[in-house]
Design an enzyme around this catalytic site. Sequence first.
Site, PDB file in Angstrom:
ATOM      1  N   GLY A  75      -9.086  10.907   2.476  1.00 20.85           N
ATOM      2  CA  GLY A  75      -9.027   9.734   1.132  1.00 20.85           C
ATOM      3  C   GLY A  75      -9.780   8.561   1.734  1.00 20.85           C
ATOM      4  O   GLY A  75     -10.387   7.792   0.880  1.00 20.85           O
ATOM      5  N   THR A  76     -10.158   8.403   2.954  1.00 22.20           N
ATOM      6  CA  THR A  76     -11.118   7.363   3.588  1.00 22.20           C
ATOM      7  C   THR A  76     -12.387   7.612   2.516  1.00 22.20           C
ATOM      8  O   THR A  76     -13.038   8.599   2.558  1.00 22.20           O
ATOM      9  CB  THR A  76     -11.307   7.499   5.098  1.00 22.20           C
ATOM     10  N   THR A  77     -12.998   6.420   2.390  1.00 23.23           N
ATOM     11  CA  THR A  77     -14.311   6.353   1.550  1.00 23.23           C
ATOM     12  C   THR A  77     -15.395   5.820   2.449  1.00 23.23           C
ATOM     13  O   THR A  77     -15.002   5.010   3.511  1.00 23.23           O
ATOM     14  CB  THR A  77     -14.220   5.398   0.363  1.00 23.23           C
ATOM     15  N   ASN A  83     -10.932   9.252  -5.018  1.00 29.07           N
ATOM     16  CA  ASN A  83      -9.888   8.238  -5.667  1.00 29.07           C
ATOM     17  C   ASN A  83      -8.790   9.338  -5.988  1.00 29.07           C
ATOM     18  O   ASN A  83      -9.122  10.384  -6.653  1.00 29.07           O
ATOM     19  CB  ASN A  83     -10.228   7.588  -6.913  1.00 29.07           C
ATOM     20  N   PHE A  84      -7.614   9.374  -5.381  1.00 29.54           N
ATOM     21  CA  PHE A  84      -6.534  10.344  -5.744  1.00 29.54           C
ATOM     22  C   PHE A  84      -5.546   9.781  -6.931  1.00 29.54           C
ATOM     23  O   PHE A  84      -4.723  10.678  -7.160  1.00 29.54           O
ATOM     24  CB  PHE A  84      -5.693  10.191  -4.404  1.00 29.54           C
ATOM     25  N   HIS A  91     -11.879  -4.407  -5.636  1.00 30.36           N
ATOM     26  CA  HIS A  91     -10.778  -4.206  -4.795  1.00 30.36           C
ATOM     27  C   HIS A  91     -10.310  -5.105  -3.746  1.00 30.36           C
ATOM     28  O   HIS A  91     -10.963  -6.192  -3.657  1.00 30.36           O
ATOM     29  CB  HIS A  91     -11.456  -2.852  -3.738  1.00 30.36           C
ATOM     30  N   LYS A 112     -11.187  -3.789   2.024  1.00 29.46           N
ATOM     31  CA  LYS A 112     -11.838  -2.657   1.953  1.00 29.46           C
ATOM     32  C   LYS A 112     -13.365  -2.871   2.556  1.00 29.46           C
ATOM     33  O   LYS A 112     -13.917  -3.859   2.206  1.00 29.46           O
ATOM     34  CB  LYS A 112     -12.213  -2.194   0.344  1.00 29.46           C
TER      35      LYS A 112
HETATM   36  P1  NAP Z   1      -6.174   0.074   6.144  1.00 26.91           P
HETATM   37  O1  NAP Z   1      -4.862  -0.884   5.706  1.00 26.91           O
HETATM   38  O2  NAP Z   1      -6.994  -0.837   6.794  1.00 26.91           O
HETATM   39  O3  NAP Z   1      -5.478   1.191   7.210  1.00 26.91           O
HETATM   40  C1  NAP Z   1      -6.456   1.798   8.160  1.00 26.91           C
HETATM   41  C2  NAP Z   1      -5.552   2.491   8.967  1.00 26.91           C
HETATM   42  O4  NAP Z   1      -6.256   3.423   9.729  1.00 26.91           O
HETATM   43  C3  NAP Z   1      -4.876   1.391   9.842  1.00 26.91           C
HETATM   44  O5  NAP Z   1      -3.681   1.455  10.080  1.00 26.91           O
HETATM   45  C4  NAP Z   1      -5.842   1.589  11.303  1.00 26.91           C
HETATM   46  O6  NAP Z   1      -5.119   1.392  12.384  1.00 26.91           O
HETATM   47  C5  NAP Z   1      -5.916   2.992  11.323  1.00 26.91           C
HETATM   48  N1  NAP Z   1      -7.050   3.601  12.039  1.00 26.91           N
HETATM   49  C6  NAP Z   1      -8.264   2.911  11.936  1.00 26.91           C
HETATM   50  N2  NAP Z   1      -8.941   3.836  13.223  1.00 26.91           N
HETATM   51  C7  NAP Z   1      -8.341   4.897  13.281  1.00 26.91           C
HETATM   52  C8  NAP Z   1      -8.456   6.494  13.891  1.00 26.91           C
HETATM   53  N3  NAP Z   1      -9.631   6.553  14.584  1.00 26.91           N
HETATM   54  N4  NAP Z   1      -7.581   7.057  13.951  1.00 26.91           N
HETATM   55  C9  NAP Z   1      -6.438   6.951  13.301  1.00 26.91           C
HETATM   56  N5  NAP Z   1      -6.121   6.036  12.748  1.00 26.91           N
HETATM   57  C10 NAP Z   1      -7.047   4.878  12.456  1.00 26.91           C
HETATM   58  O7  NAP Z   1      -6.738   0.829   5.041  1.00 26.91           O
HETATM   59  P2  NAP Z   1      -6.286   1.316   3.752  1.00 26.91           P
HETATM   60  O8  NAP Z   1      -6.181   0.476   2.665  1.00 26.91           O
HETATM   61  O9  NAP Z   1      -4.930   2.190   4.082  1.00 26.91           O
HETATM   62  O10 NAP Z   1      -7.367   2.384   3.404  1.00 26.91           O
HETATM   63  C11 NAP Z   1      -7.963   3.300   4.215  1.00 26.91           C
HETATM   64  C12 NAP Z   1      -9.085   4.045   3.691  1.00 26.91           C
HETATM   65  O11 NAP Z   1      -8.720   4.610   2.260  1.00 26.91           O
HETATM   66  C13 NAP Z   1     -10.161   3.035   3.252  1.00 26.91           C
HETATM   67  O12 NAP Z   1     -11.328   3.871   3.548  1.00 26.91           O
HETATM   68  C14 NAP Z   1      -9.982   2.958   1.750  1.00 26.91           C
HETATM   69  O13 NAP Z   1     -11.030   2.724   1.144  1.00 26.91           O
HETATM   70  C15 NAP Z   1      -9.581   4.376   1.353  1.00 26.91           C
HETATM   71  N6  NAP Z   1      -8.712   4.525   0.079  1.00 26.91           N
HETATM   72  C16 NAP Z   1      -8.956   5.536  -0.409  1.00 26.91           C
HETATM   73  C17 NAP Z   1      -8.190   5.904  -1.576  1.00 26.91           C
HETATM   74  C18 NAP Z   1      -8.376   7.178  -2.312  1.00 26.91           C
HETATM   75  O14 NAP Z   1      -8.015   7.492  -3.432  1.00 26.91           O
HETATM   76  N7  NAP Z   1      -9.428   8.205  -1.975  1.00 26.91           N
HETATM   77  C19 NAP Z   1      -7.410   4.937  -2.036  1.00 26.91           C
HETATM   78  C20 NAP Z   1      -6.913   3.870  -1.391  1.00 26.91           C
HETATM   79  C21 NAP Z   1      -7.822   3.741  -0.286  1.00 26.91           C
HETATM   80  P3  NAP Z   1      -5.203   0.216  13.424  1.00 26.91           P
HETATM   81  O15 NAP Z   1      -5.278  -1.111  12.300  1.00 26.91           O
HETATM   82  O16 NAP Z   1      -4.146   0.203  14.417  1.00 26.91           O
HETATM   83  O17 NAP Z   1      -6.653   0.400  13.853  1.00 26.91           O
END
Ligand code: NAP
Length: 206
Positions: free
Chosen positions: A67-69, A92-93, A120, A124
């Site tokens: 899901g990461t972008t 986007n899911f 966003h 982000k």
């Molecule tokens: P977030 O709150 O910053 O969470 C990211 C998490 O990943 C943090 O808990 C971080 O932990 C952890 N992390 C970082 N490096 C890692 C690694 N190497 N291995 C395992 N965990 C790791 O971000 P978010 O809002 O949840 O969004 C995450 C991603 O999803 C972003 O890229 C966002 O754009 C994307 N996203 C996609 C969708 C979709 O529908 N495709 C929807 C929403 C969000 P630490 O803080 O401890 O480093």
Amino acid sequence: MRVALFGIGGQVGSILDPALVAAGHEVVDGRKQGPVGCDVAVDFTQPNAVLDNARACVAARVPLVIGTTGFDTGVVDVLARTAGVPCFFAPNFALGAGLMMRFAEEAARTFPRAQIVELHADTKLDAPSGTAKETARRMANDPPIHSIRLPGLIAHQEVIFGGTGEVLTIRHDTTSREAFVPGVLHALEAVRNLPAGLTIGLDQLP
Ligand code: NAP
């Protein structure tokens, strides 16, 4: 299924964790425990973390839902194809976001002049968003994309079409990160039966 969740403590991961358990899955922390012994893995982390997580998953022959972008999809595709492991990415899911992209693609055939505004949360890291890039790819005429990052937002997008004496706006708002759960659950069930390599987009799933 036993699911390795990368990003379990993040804004999306912390919603997914209990939702996956409620759906009957067993969830392990992907970063702490790794994907070995899991049926499938999910990555909602950061753009620079995806490649290492994908390497670990294909080495363990565990299909990965991303899901990461903002990561290089071509690199992950080659990695997964070479290893013979199916992986899946949706920018986007949220189910409504998929409809927004489909409607925008259709409207672009009637209204060639369009622009995309994506909004966003300021946390982000990537811009433009993966959803905006995918929407633009599906529309003709390479529409300009405007990115807004502010606290208080989650994920929102407007596709604005200008015609003679009329304007059409298609808008999608994610009001809670729970919007991503049904799409992720669907992808988890489907990913193991996809071809090797990286499949992109919820509309590509059976
Ligand atoms: P977030 O709150 O910053 O969470 C990211 C998490 O990943 C943090 O808990 C971080 O932990 C952890 N992390 C970082 N490096 C890692 C690694 N190497 N291995 C395992 N965990 C790791 O971000 P978010 O809002 O949840 O969004 C995450 C991603 O999803 C972003 O890229 C966002 O754009 C994307 N996203 C996609 C969708 C979709 O529908 N495709 C929807 C929403 C969000 P630490 O803080 O401890 O480093």
